[in-house]
Each structure stands twice: as C-alpha cells, then as structure tokens.
Design an enzyme around this catalytic site. Structure first.
Site, short mmCIF file in Angstrom:
data_model
loop_
_atom_site.label_atom_id
_atom_site.label_comp_id
_atom_site.label_asym_id
_atom_site.label_seq_id
_atom_site.Cartn_x
_atom_site.Cartn_y
_atom_site.Cartn_z
N ASN A 177 0.80 -1.21 0.00
CA ASN A 177 0.00 0.00 0.00
C ASN A 177 0.84 1.28 0.00
OD1 ASN A 177 -1.64 2.18 0.93
ND2 ASN A 177 -2.99 0.83 2.06
N TRP A 178 1.56 1.56 1.10
CA TRP A 178 2.24 2.85 1.13
C TRP A 178 3.47 2.87 0.24
CZ3 TRP A 178 5.28 5.08 5.85
CH2 TRP A 178 6.10 4.12 6.45
N ASP A 179 4.06 1.70 -0.01
CA ASP A 179 5.15 1.63 -0.99
C ASP A 179 4.67 2.16 -2.33
OD1 ASP A 179 7.57 -0.54 -0.06
OD2 ASP A 179 5.69 -0.64 1.05
N TYR A 239 7.11 -15.32 -0.03
CA TYR A 239 6.74 -14.42 1.05
C TYR A 239 5.77 -15.10 2.01
CZ TYR A 239 4.79 -10.48 3.63
OH TYR A 239 4.38 -9.66 4.64
N GLN A 286 -2.27 0.11 5.97
CA GLN A 286 -0.96 0.75 6.11
C GLN A 286 -1.13 2.26 6.05
OE1 GLN A 286 1.89 -0.85 3.24
NE2 GLN A 286 3.18 -1.62 4.88
N ASP A 314 7.36 -1.92 11.52
CA ASP A 314 6.93 -3.19 12.10
C ASP A 314 7.45 -3.48 13.51
OD1 ASP A 314 6.30 -3.15 9.43
OD2 ASP A 314 6.96 -5.16 9.00
N ARG A 321 16.51 -8.07 10.41
CA ARG A 321 15.08 -8.31 10.36
C ARG A 321 14.49 -8.41 11.77
NH1 ARG A 321 12.60 -7.07 6.08
NH2 ARG A 321 10.98 -8.58 6.56
N TYR A 355 16.21 -3.30 10.96
CA TYR A 355 14.90 -2.87 10.45
C TYR A 355 14.48 -1.53 11.04
CZ TYR A 355 10.91 -4.50 7.63
OH TYR A 355 9.95 -4.65 6.66
N TRP A 356 13.43 -1.44 11.84
CA TRP A 356 12.92 -0.16 12.33
C TRP A 356 13.43 0.19 13.73
CZ3 TRP A 356 10.47 3.39 9.40
CH2 TRP A 356 9.99 2.96 8.15
N GLU A 400 17.00 -0.88 0.72
CA GLU A 400 15.75 -0.75 1.46
C GLU A 400 15.89 0.28 2.58
OE1 GLU A 400 12.50 -3.63 3.78
OE2 GLU A 400 14.40 -4.46 3.05
#
Length: 425
Positions: free
Chosen positions: A35-37, A82, A102, A166, A199, A352-353, A396
């Site tokens: 979605n937001w990608d 995935y 998202q 995430d 990750r 990651y975040w 990324e």
C-alpha cells in the site's frame, strides 16, 4: 555516477520491479503490491511517466474493500517467496488481500500525480483522478469510523505492520501483551533473502502472527477486531499522514469532488489536527503515541515523533524545540534521521525499524520541516539521503552510523525517493 545516470538507474529499478501496472517493493523479498510503498512509487513515476503513476494507484485500489479499507498487501499474482501469503490472511475479497492496512499516503500521492499530470498535459488526467479521489475519500471515511470510534481525533493501529514500522521500539511494551502462541505455522521467508540480524526477531513474528490469528477469527469485522484487539495504539505517525492526506484531498475537492466532499474533508481534518496537537510533549520535544489499552503515553523515541510536522503548523517554541531535537538525533550520524536515536537503549543501527534510516521517512520529515519554515534543515536531510543513495545504491534502508545499505536491494520506494528528493534545491 552523474545525477542523470542515477536517474536512469532509478527508472531501471522501477522497470525491473514492474509487474504489469503495479510495482513490487523488491523482487522475492516482497513479491506483491504494498500500500504505502506504491503511493511513494507513484510519486516517483510522476517525475517521468504520469500515465504509469496513475496506473500504480489504479492497481492498488483494485484491492480496496467495500467498506473503504485499502489493505496493506494486494496479492495480484501468486508467489511462494513471502510469508504470510493469502492463505494465512483468509480474507474474502474478490482480489486476494491482507486483512489490515498501512499509512494512507494514497491521498498525498494522488495530489502529487494529478498536479504532475496537469503540468504534462495528460488528456484524461481529470477523469482518472476523479475515480481515485472517490476511492481515497472512502478510505478516509473508513479510517475515522473503524479506527477512531471513540472520537479521539487519533486513528489507531491494531497491528504493528499497519504502522509500516513493524518492529519499532515504540511497540515493545504494547506488543509484549500479545502471546507468542499461534494457530498458524510460521514459515518465515524473509531471513532466507536478508541477513536475520537486519530483520525482526522470531519472537516478534510469533506475536505478529498471533494478532493475525485473532483478527482472522473475527472474520475481519472492524467492530469485532476493535473489541478483541490485544494491541491498540493511537499512532501519531498514522494520524499525521492521514491528516496531511486529508488536506491534500481538500485541495483537490474543488476539481475532483463536490463542495459537500470538501466540507466533509475539512471536518475530518479539523478532528485529526486537534487530536494530533494534543500529543505534543514539551519535555520530549516531539509528539507521542498513546497506548489505548494501558492509557499510557508511548515515550520510546522513534521517528514517528517527528512525522506530525507534515500536518501541523507549529508555534515558534515548538518549531525551535523539535528542530533542535532532530539535530540532536543527527549528531554523529553519517545519514539521518535514524528510526531510533543512537542514545536510545533500543538502538540497533542495522535491525529494520530499530535504528536504520529510511529514505521515505526522511522525505516525509523534510516535507514537514519545509511546511514549518525549516528549509535549511530539510535540505540537509534531503541532500544527505540523496548522497547516501548515490554512494551505496537503492537499498531498502541504511545504517545511520556508516551509511551502509541494508535489507533488500533495488528497492522501489528508495528509487522513487531519489527521483523526488534529487530534484529539490
């Protein structure tokens, strides 16, 4: 590599990830439409191909639900690379989708694409944009009905994946309430494509999938999900993006909608701006999310605390405080803004975040700084992002301490960010 060559390389990344009118974030690691990608990607396409930019948004709303929700993944074509795939989500939509959403960048992207289309003279721009405008309006209605039923002026996430961030440290306490038990067999595929140190941890995934199990058992009914949610956070990042997108739709309403649409959007935006403004914490020099289950502020420092800049016009004291805080986060970093600051105990520059830098987050925060008159700081963030991409490629995300590229490579939204930010002065 020259700027022209880098732009050509960015175009090549988007072409490589094109799957027939929609773009995957990167091959194998994320083989569907996110979605937001896609909203950011559409803005990237708008710099050189507005017809394709429109198509990106049109393919995304093929997955829109009857109640207005735009899911976070649309499974246009099968892939076994995935997890969790459509079988795990068990949604009943005519196009297989996930069951959560998202950040609603869609409305921001629509304005960007439409204005680029008008400037380019695209013949059917208004006709196509009107359809997308109505889809965006239905989505915003869903947000306020389903995710702010208590009229707080803040929209909530029921799953960390909805935030886009995430495994953010912001979710640690709230997510810890979700059990690690699942009725779904977990078959992680991400760590076969990317180093596991970059990750989320296995325990995070167990809790993520537990939440999916709970909401699938609700039949994806929003009221039942709200009542049963073990994780419920009024998120300032989500609310700010929705408020900014609502303002962008208000701008378009006179052309693409009706006066009633504009009045409805103005009411939505007022509600969101007022709710967001109440989340400012002077002692932290940033905004904070609210854990709706515990009732406590979420004070863990993450990039989300700066995203309200895109939606709010701050007063002088707030502007001074938040820009000073952003500079503190940037101090000693090769590239910023980190998703968690180096002074945080939770900081992990490669995971990651929990520390890495994301080009699209820098894009949003820089936009917010420009809105609030901090052009010099915005330009610094934009230029350091562009230089980092030129040095290591369309990764990324990036290690803020070294500038090293992390996660997936040939990443679509990083290419889009380069195309947009690289043109700014």
């Amino acid at each position: 590599m020259t700027t022209l060559r880098m732009e050509e390389a960015a175009h090549a990344v988007l072409a490589r990830n094109d799957r027939g009118g929609y773009t995957v974030p990167t091959d194998r690691l994320y083989p569907f439409q996110w979605n937001w990608d896609s909203a950011f990607v559409a803005m990237g396409f708008a710099t050189f191909d507005v017809d394709r930019a429109f198509r990106e948004l049109e393919r995304l709303i093929e997955g829109q639900w009857d109640d207005g929700m735009i899911p976070h993944i649309v499974f246009h074509a099968p892939s076994d690379t995935y997890f969790p795939g459509p079988d795990v989500w068990g949604t009943k939509h005519h196009v297989p989708t996930s069951g959560i959403t998202q950040p609603p960048v869609f409305g921001m992207a629509l304005r960007h694409v439409y204005e680029a289309a008008v400037a380019s003279g695209l013949a059917d721009a208004e006709t196509r944009a009107k359809v997308l405008f109505q889809a965006a309006l239905r989505s915003h209605r869903w947000w306020l009905a389903a995710r702010d039923p208590e009229d707080l002026g803040l929209v909530s996430i029921l799953h960390p994946w909805e935030s886009g961030s995430d495994n953010s440290p912001a979710w640690d306490e709230a997510l810890a309430r979700a059990p690690t038990t699942t009725s779904t067999a977990i078959r992680r595929k991400d760590t076969s494509h990317v180093n596991a140190a970059m990750r989320p941890r296995d325990e995070d995934y167990q809790r993520f999938i537990h939440l999916v199990d709970v909401y699938r058992d609700c039949g994806w009914n929003p009221k039942q999900q709200w009542a049963r949610a073990p994780f419920k956070v009024a998120d300032v990042q989500m609310t700010a993006i929705l408020a900014r997108a609502t303002a962008d739709l208000m701008h378009l309403a006179g052309i693409l909608g009706s006066e009633n649409d504009r009045a409805e959007l103005a009411q939505m935006q007022g509600r969101l701006v007022n709710g967001l403004a109440r989340r400012w914490r002077p002692h932290l020099s940033r905004f904070v999310s609210l854990d709706l289950i515990s009732g406590a502020d979420i004070e863990a420092p993450t990039q989300a605390g700066f995203i309200p800049l895109v939606a709010l016009a701050l007063d002088d004291a707030q502007r001074s405080a938040i820009t000073a805080e952003i500079r503190r986060w940037l101090d000693g970093m090769t590239v910023g803004i980190p998703s968690a600051p180096a002074f945080s105990p939770a900081f992990e520059p490669k995971r990651y975040w929990r520390g890495p830098v994301w080009a699209v987050i820098n894009w949003l925060i820089a936009d917010g700084l420009r809105l609030n008159g901090a052009e010099e700081l915005a330009r610094h963030i934009e230029q350091s992002t562009v230089r980092t991409i030129e040095n290591v490629g369309f990764c990324e995300y990036f290690d803020p301490t070294t500038g090293e590229g992390l996660g997936g490579d040939t990443f679509s939204w990083t290419a889009a960010a380069y195309l947009v930010l690289g043109r700014r002065e």
